[in-house]
Design a protein around this motif. Structure first.
Motif, short mmCIF file in Angstrom:
data_model
loop_
_atom_site.label_atom_id
_atom_site.label_comp_id
_atom_site.label_asym_id
_atom_site.label_seq_id
_atom_site.Cartn_x
_atom_site.Cartn_y
_atom_site.Cartn_z
N LEU A 272 16.82 28.35 10.85
CA LEU A 272 16.49 26.71 11.10
C LEU A 272 15.63 26.01 11.70
O LEU A 272 14.37 25.30 11.56
CB LEU A 272 17.78 25.93 12.17
N MET B 85 9.57 23.33 7.58
CA MET B 85 9.69 21.90 6.33
C MET B 85 8.65 20.88 6.17
O MET B 85 8.45 20.20 4.82
CB MET B 85 11.01 21.38 7.10
N SER C 270 14.85 21.13 1.85
CA SER C 270 15.14 19.76 2.35
C SER C 270 13.06 19.18 2.03
O SER C 270 13.87 18.15 1.70
CB SER C 270 15.13 20.00 3.37
N SER D 45 12.40 26.39 10.53
CA SER D 45 12.28 25.58 9.33
C SER D 45 11.25 23.85 9.96
O SER D 45 10.82 23.29 8.90
CB SER D 45 13.57 24.73 8.80
N LEU D 46 11.56 24.14 11.05
CA LEU D 46 10.99 22.77 11.70
C LEU D 46 8.89 22.78 11.51
O LEU D 46 8.80 21.91 11.11
CB LEU D 46 11.36 22.91 13.37
N PRO E 96 18.47 15.69 3.87
CA PRO E 96 19.08 17.49 4.80
C PRO E 96 17.74 17.70 6.02
O PRO E 96 17.44 18.39 6.57
CB PRO E 96 18.04 18.65 3.26
N ALA E 97 16.31 16.97 5.33
CA ALA E 97 15.71 16.56 6.71
C ALA E 97 15.06 16.48 7.90
O ALA E 97 14.73 16.87 8.87
CB ALA E 97 14.26 16.49 5.44
N ILE F 231 9.03 13.22 10.32
CA ILE F 231 8.97 14.84 9.89
C ILE F 231 7.65 15.33 10.25
O ILE F 231 7.81 16.89 10.57
CB ILE F 231 9.54 14.90 8.75
N ILE G 2 15.65 27.50 2.61
CA ILE G 2 16.07 26.02 3.94
C ILE G 2 15.08 24.90 3.96
O ILE G 2 15.56 23.50 2.81
CB ILE G 2 16.38 25.95 4.60
N VAL H 172 15.51 17.76 10.85
CA VAL H 172 14.24 17.22 11.94
C VAL H 172 15.06 16.85 13.80
O VAL H 172 14.85 17.18 14.31
CB VAL H 172 13.75 16.31 11.79
N LEU I 24 18.63 11.72 -0.25
CA LEU I 24 17.79 12.63 -0.59
C LEU I 24 16.44 13.07 1.16
O LEU I 24 16.99 14.52 0.66
CB LEU I 24 16.18 12.66 -1.37
N MET I 25 17.02 11.96 1.20
CA MET I 25 15.92 12.63 3.04
C MET I 25 17.20 13.19 4.23
O MET I 25 16.37 14.09 4.82
CB MET I 25 15.47 11.29 3.20
N LEU J 151 13.18 17.59 -1.73
CA LEU J 151 13.62 16.30 -1.63
C LEU J 151 13.50 15.25 -0.95
O LEU J 151 13.43 14.63 -1.32
CB LEU J 151 15.47 16.77 -1.30
N CYS J 152 13.32 15.49 0.15
CA CYS J 152 12.61 14.43 0.84
C CYS J 152 11.50 13.81 0.35
O CYS J 152 11.30 12.41 0.32
CB CYS J 152 12.39 14.95 2.27
N TRP K 88 10.89 14.05 -2.62
CA TRP K 88 10.85 12.81 -3.71
C TRP K 88 11.60 11.60 -3.51
O TRP K 88 10.48 10.69 -3.92
CB TRP K 88 11.82 14.10 -4.34
N ALA K 89 12.65 11.66 -2.31
CA ALA K 89 12.94 10.03 -1.69
C ALA K 89 11.89 9.34 -1.30
O ALA K 89 11.27 8.34 -2.03
CB ALA K 89 13.06 10.65 0.00
N PHE K 90 10.24 9.80 -0.59
CA PHE K 90 9.45 9.22 -0.87
C PHE K 90 8.66 8.93 -2.19
O PHE K 90 7.53 7.20 -1.73
CB PHE K 90 8.31 10.31 0.42
#
Lengths: 303, 278
Positions: B150, B157, B89, B153-154, A33-34, B112, B85, A38, A30-31, B92-93, B95-97
């Motif tokens: 991209l 995101m 990302s 996105s820095l 792409p992020a 991040i 993008i 980065v 899940l992480m 999803l990130c 959600w993981a956290f």
């Protein structure tokens, strides 16, 4: 019978380990792409930038691989760069102070006003945030010069007799900078004010404190953390921004951000631009660390 | 007891001060906006007040100029790409956290969030140095719209991540558990149960990312070439040479794009609220 149970157990075990493994792997998928964004577009470029700052620059080439401290020495000895560092810090300091004072008054006003005004003011504060910095620059660019609105307005009002120009002055740069950072300050401080019980003001007044004393002894201590966060936020922002001061300010107002662009795109000196950027990042990080340590544990505030 | 307020006198002073400050702040925020809107309807070729003749001439000029229309197109494409993008990302990130145990959680969190605090000029410089000469299969990565997406996105995101982390905390997780109990796998549950629950957060994320990318021009200045330059970049470059009312028109168009998106979002919110009310 017992055999069957054992097989069931075994398949259950494998199923469970598979599930466990998936559970361990899932967050990384899940992480991914992020992290790719980065690491690849921030991590690698940062490493490149640091490495680049030690490369040589000669013969009008972008850079020549090598190792030298020349650019850092230059940065802290050449008056062109030392002045830029001082200008950047001075401008960021003054602009952030002004931003915090205006933002504080603005947030206080919105907090104290009846709720029906609130949405209107918040919409107003959002405007500079939603408008591109370039559009803001251009707006002030039409306001300050000799044929601009300010000069025309003052002239028509009979306040002045000759056209005046405030364009390309430090004042113009300062007005533009405060405009860009004000909304951030405002929203940070408003969120702090919203956490305060308004009855405290009445209580303080009932106990006989003047509004000034109430402000000094009730409001300031309660909002101190917010002020610090707002200040560091606008300080970081103003340190990094260069378009506004370079477009509205005098030609001598060279900030670090402007020199980075100048060295990179104008002079094609990549190592020097990188050295400047590294020092700028270290400055930004230092401000963040200092602010963090100044926030007391009790009132720690998360942005 | 010298601090006792003489009642009656001071509130008046405060009222006058508050009024004066209100006038100041409203004027301060509105001045550049009003100046720009007024100038965009100027007929003359010079930026000069007073405006004597009003016309839509410069709007026609803007929409008739391939260079400016290309820049607008680039801006919008890059902003859409950035929104896609960074929202994908970031969601999803977050959600993981929210749902998993992650080793060194704080370290990843800081990593991040870090680009958000970096000046645009530093990010632009870094990406330009690292990807300056790179082409993938003969396709020059540097100067392409994808690279700008991209890079934008820095900033976008981490914001999406922050917003969605807060949003995921508001979900009633009994609904998620119910989905699991009814046999919904994690993927199906995420798409069919979780995402609809946080749709407002996702739409807000898309908007944030879009607006950030649309307005940004320092990174874009470092990373685009003549064919891919965005509207703010073109505005910056023309401002350096000479300002004409065309720039005011460009400002208005940029702002209108943002406000159109905002309106769409507002309508969306209202629809969602009605759904809840029903």
């Amino acid at each position: 019978m017992t055999d069957a149970v054992r097989i069931d157990d075994a398949s259950y075990e494998t199923q469970r380990t598979a599930q466990e493994r998936r559970k361990l792997l899932a967050p990384w998928i899940l992480m991914l792409p992020a992290l790719v964004i980065v690491l690849v577009f921030f991590g690698i470029p940062t490493v490149y930038m640091v490495r680049m700052s030690f490369n040589l620059h000669m013969d009008q080439r972008l850079y020549v691989p090598g190792f030298t401290f020349e650019h850092y020495v230059n940065l802290f000895s050449n008056p062109l760069f030392t002045n830029a560092i001082l200008t950047t810090i001075k401008l960021a300091l003054v602009a952030s102070l002004a931003t915090v004072v205006i933002g504080y008054a603005f947030a206080l006003l919105v907090w104290l006003k009846p709720a029906r005004w609130r949405l209107l003011f918040i919409g107003l504060a959002l405007a500079p945030l939603l408008i591109s910095e370039i559009a803001i620059i251009f707006g002030w660019w039409m306001f300050f010069p000799k044929n601009g609105l300010l000069s025309y307005g003052l002239l028509s009002a009979g306040l002045i007799h000759e056209k005046i120009s405030l364009m390309y002055t430090e004042f113009a740069a300062f007005v533009g900078l405060v405009y860009v950072t004000l909304p951030y300050c405002f929203f940070i401080l408003l969120s702090i004010f919203d956490g305060i019980d308004k009855r405290l003001l009445e209580a303080s007044a009932d106990l006989g404190a003047s509004p000034l004393k109430t402000f000094r002894e009730v409001m300031l201590p309660l909002t101190w953390t917010g002020i610090l966060v707002a200040f560091s936020q606008s300080f970081i922002w103003t340190m990094g921004t260069y378009a506004t001061p370079s477009a509205l300010g005098p030609d001598t107002l060279w900030t670090m951000g402007f020199l980075i662009q100048e060295q990179m795109l104008g002079k094609h000196n990549w190592p020097m631009a990188s050295a400047l950027a590294v020092v700028l990042v270290i400055g930004v990080a230092a401000v963040m660390v200092v602010t963090r340590s100044m926030q007391s544990e009790r009132t720690s505030f998360h942005v | 007891m010298s601090d006792v307020a003489p009642r009656g006198a001071e509130p008046l002073v405060l009222k006058v001060l508050a009024l004066a400050f209100t006038v100041f702040i409203v004027g301060y925020i509105l001045v550049p906006i009003l100046v720009t809107v007024a100038m965009s309807f100027n007929d003359a070729a010079m930026i000069r007040f007073p405006i004597n003749v009003w016309s839509m001439k410069w709007y026609a000029d803007f929409f008739g100029s391939p260079q400016w229309m290309d820049a607008l197109e680039n801006s919008i494409l890059i902003a859409i790409g950035t929104a896609a993008i960074s929202t994908t990302s970031g969601v999803l990130c977050a959600w993981a956290f929210q749902r998993f145990h992650i080793p060194f959680r704080d370290m990843w969190y800081i990593l991040i969030m870090m680009p958000l605090f970096m000046p645009g000029v530093v990010l632009g410089l870094g990406v330009a140095i690292a990807f300056g000469g790179i082409s993938i299969g003969g396709y020059a990565f540097y100067g392409s719209r994808e690279l700008v997406m991209l890079a934008h996105s820095l900033w976008a995101m981490p914001l999406v991540f922050m917003l969605m982390e807060a949003t995921f905390k508001t979900i009633d997780y009994r609904i998620v558990e119910a989905s699991y109990d009814l046999g919904g796998g994690p993927v199906r549950t995420f798409f069919e149960v979780v995402l609809p629950l946080v749709s407002t957060g996702i739409v807000s994320s898309l908007l944030f990312a879009f607006v950030i990318s649309l307005n940004e021009f320092v990174m874009a200045l470092f990373l685009t070439d003549r064919d891919t330059q965005t509207l703010p970049v073109l505005m910056w470059l023309s401002l350096r040479s000479a300002g004409t009312p065309r720039l005011a028109v460009a400002s208005v168009i940029l702002a209108l794009t943002v406000f159109t998106c905002l309106t769409v979002i507002m309508l969306w919110y209202i629809r969602q609220l009605r759904k809840v009310a029903r």
